[in-house]
Write a protein that holds these residues in place. Structure first.
Motif: not given
Lengths: 324, 239
Positions: A292-293, A289, A317-318, A286, A321-322, A314-315
């Motif tokens: 990176e966001a 991510y 969401q990622r 977390s 998805e993961q 955004e974190t």
């Protein structure tokens, strides 16, 4: 020197906006959890008048027949084997008192501390007098919980990886010390454990937000390393270039850290604070991510409420998805 | 103010960071944290404001009362400041712990307003030598998160901007006794011009560099940079 002024805006928490599917069962002290007497009661509950009542404010967790309430905001409660980051508050006769955000100060015994040079010997009177030379008030250490006393105070010890039965087969240097590779426990510790912490940044968060994982020492690919203490103290530091083999490392490296490393550390710190403000669990994925966001934004902008929300969304969401 | 214990390595890290213009939270030496300002928060005052600067939370209330002008300035009203460092701001303010800091801040505020240009005190005069408006400015520290002086000066300015003083008329009788009449319309009031009220900017000398003392404040680790800097220079500037 421009100052940004804004009017206060009531912000809705992120979870409401995303519309969680599974609503957590939140209770406050005094709430009835269930009237079914078939359940075993765990932490945070008590039995009164044929009902199970919550004694802390938190979310109800149920594992088969065991019901417990996990408090949302609590001090750190020590468990054996946890990694904690603490600050020395007192130097006493044969031990140090360490502040770990728990109800009582934790204790680090002199005998549990690994000596410089890695010697294994009985601690003498000279060692006692030289205690302040090892650790002073204000120093930060990372340690492992060895035991929990009956009153809840936690006893710490600083792990040393060079010794003992645990051998890392992937690291050939270890066999040089004469330990047979076919020993009972095989735990891989690829990086040297640091006990006294050098330069870096400490972030204090609630202990309930640090996810329990196999390892709490992470070397993030963005260029910094992080220690996620179970007690909520998170230490971010520049990745050391040479993996030091000396135990402890009592002489901290006081050379100036490069600007690039500083930027990474500051960005990570702000990302962790944004995750904490939105009450997301902290673990290496977390944090990574979130980092990176946040790259498109300037480091100091991350603390603005709207950018914080954007990054954490955004974190989230990622991460979703993961998972699925 | 709250002092925090840091390890030597952490102090060195902070000082080097300040020298390179990159503080722990990514700000430059001259950057402020986000400020939230809200006025008209307390209903039973003449004017109020609340300022949030990071974790610092300040509430200011202004009450206008009638009094007699000071002897040396018979044509002007005056301001009285009181700063209350409440125990909820930080545990150190329990009991009488916050009194010293409170008097220090109050004295600074008196010094700022002790000149002709900050606030036009002549507008506070009702009748010379007899009646004038006294503005009691009460500052309440709700949470102490660093950089108190800056936040308090912003809050006082906002509260004075928000202050509404009722308009009064002085009526003269035949015998010469004066009567003060309040206007019937509750919205008929005079406002102060706060354009020239100064704002305090606190600078801190850390290591070899002078920069803003507004540092990242964590909840308990409140004054990392302030505890390192030996001196605090407060510069008030107008406008």
């Amino acid at each position: 020197m421009a100052m940004e002024m804004r009017l206060p805006v009531a912000r809705k928490p992120l979870s409401e906006r995303l519309g969680r599917d599974t609503k957590k069962h939140l209770v406050v002290p005094g709430d009835t959890i269930t009237t079914d007497t078939g359940f075993m009661r765990g932490h945070g509950t008590y039995m009164g008048e044929e009902k199970l009542i919550a004694s802390v404010a938190g979310s109800v967790e149920r594992v088969n027949k065991l019901i417990c309430v996990k408090a949302l905001k609590t001090r750190y409660i020590g468990e054996v084997g946890d990694i904690v980051v603490g600050r020395i508050t007192e130097v006493q006769q044969k031990r140090w008192k360490v502040e770990t955000n728990s109800r009582l100060d934790s204790v680090l015994l002199l005998s549990s501390m690994n000596l410089p040079g890695g010697e294994l010997r009985r601690r003498s009177a000279e060692d006692e007098l030289a205690m302040r030379g090892f650790l002073q008030e204000g120093d930060l250490i990372s340690a492992e919980v060895q035991a929990v006393f009956s009153d809840g105070a936690v006893s710490l010890h600083t792990r040393s990886l060079k010794y003992g039965k645990d051998v890392d087969l992937s690291c050939p240097a270890r066999t040089r010390h004469g330990f047979a590779p076919s020993s009972t426990h095989l735990l891989t510790y690829p990086e040297a454990h640091i006990s006294q912490l050098g330069q870096g940044v400490l972030v204090q968060v609630s202990p309930s937000l640090v996810k329990r994982q196999k390892t709490h020492f992470h070397d993030l690919p963005c260029g910094a390393s992080v220690i996620l203490g179970n007690n909520g103290f998170i230490w971010i530091y520049p990745t050391p270039e040479h993996k030091e083999e000396e135990a402890g490392g009592f002489i901290a490296n006081l050379e100036p850290v490069s600007l690039a490393d500083r930027e990474v550390i500051s960005r990570l710190r702000n990302c962790i604070i944004s995750l904490v403000t939105q009450r997301m669990m902290l673990y290496d994925t977390s944090i990574l991510y979130c980092y990176e966001a946040s790259l498109p934004h300037q480091i100091k902008d991350i603390l603005k409420p709207e950018i914080m929300e954007e990054i954490v969304m955004e974190t989230r969401q990622r991460l979703l998805e993961q998972e699925g | 103010m709250a002092s925090v214990t840091l390890s030597e390595a952490e102090k060195v890290y902070i000082v080097h960071g300040v020298q390179e213009d990159l503080r722990v939270d990514g700000r430059g030496c001259e950057d402020y944290r986000c400020v939230e300002v809200e006025t008209d928060v307390v209903s039973n005052t003449s004017g109020s404001a609340r300022v949030k600067l990071g974790h610092t939370d300040i509430l200011v209330g202004v009450k206008a009362e009638m009094g007699t002008p000071k002897l040396e300035k018979p044509n002007e009203g005056y301001l009285e400041f009181f700063v209350d460092c409440s125990a909820s701001a930080t545990p150190e303010f329990e009991g009488r712990g916050g009194d010293d800091l409170g008097t220090e801040i109050a004295n600074t505020l008196y010094r700022i307003f002790n000149n002709k240009s900050s606030v036009d005190l002549k507008t506070l005069c009702i009748s010379p030598r007899e009646h004038c408006w006294v503005l009691y400015v009460d500052v309440l520290l709700l949470e102490c998160g660093g950089n108190l002086f800056d936040a308090i000066s912003i809050a006082v300015k906002a509260a004075l901007f928000n202050t509404r003083i009722p308009r009064v008329r002085v009526l003269e009788d035949e015998e010469g006794s004066k009567d003060i009449e309040l206007s019937d319309d509750p919205y008929d009031c005079i406002r102060l011009s706060v354009e020239n009220v100064p704002c305090i900017v606190t600078l801190c000398k850390t290591g070899k560099r002078v920069g803003k003392v507004l540092h990242a404040s964590l909840q308990s680790v409140v004054h990392k940079e302030e505890s390192l800097g030996p001196k605090r220079q407060k510069v008030g500037f107008l406008g």
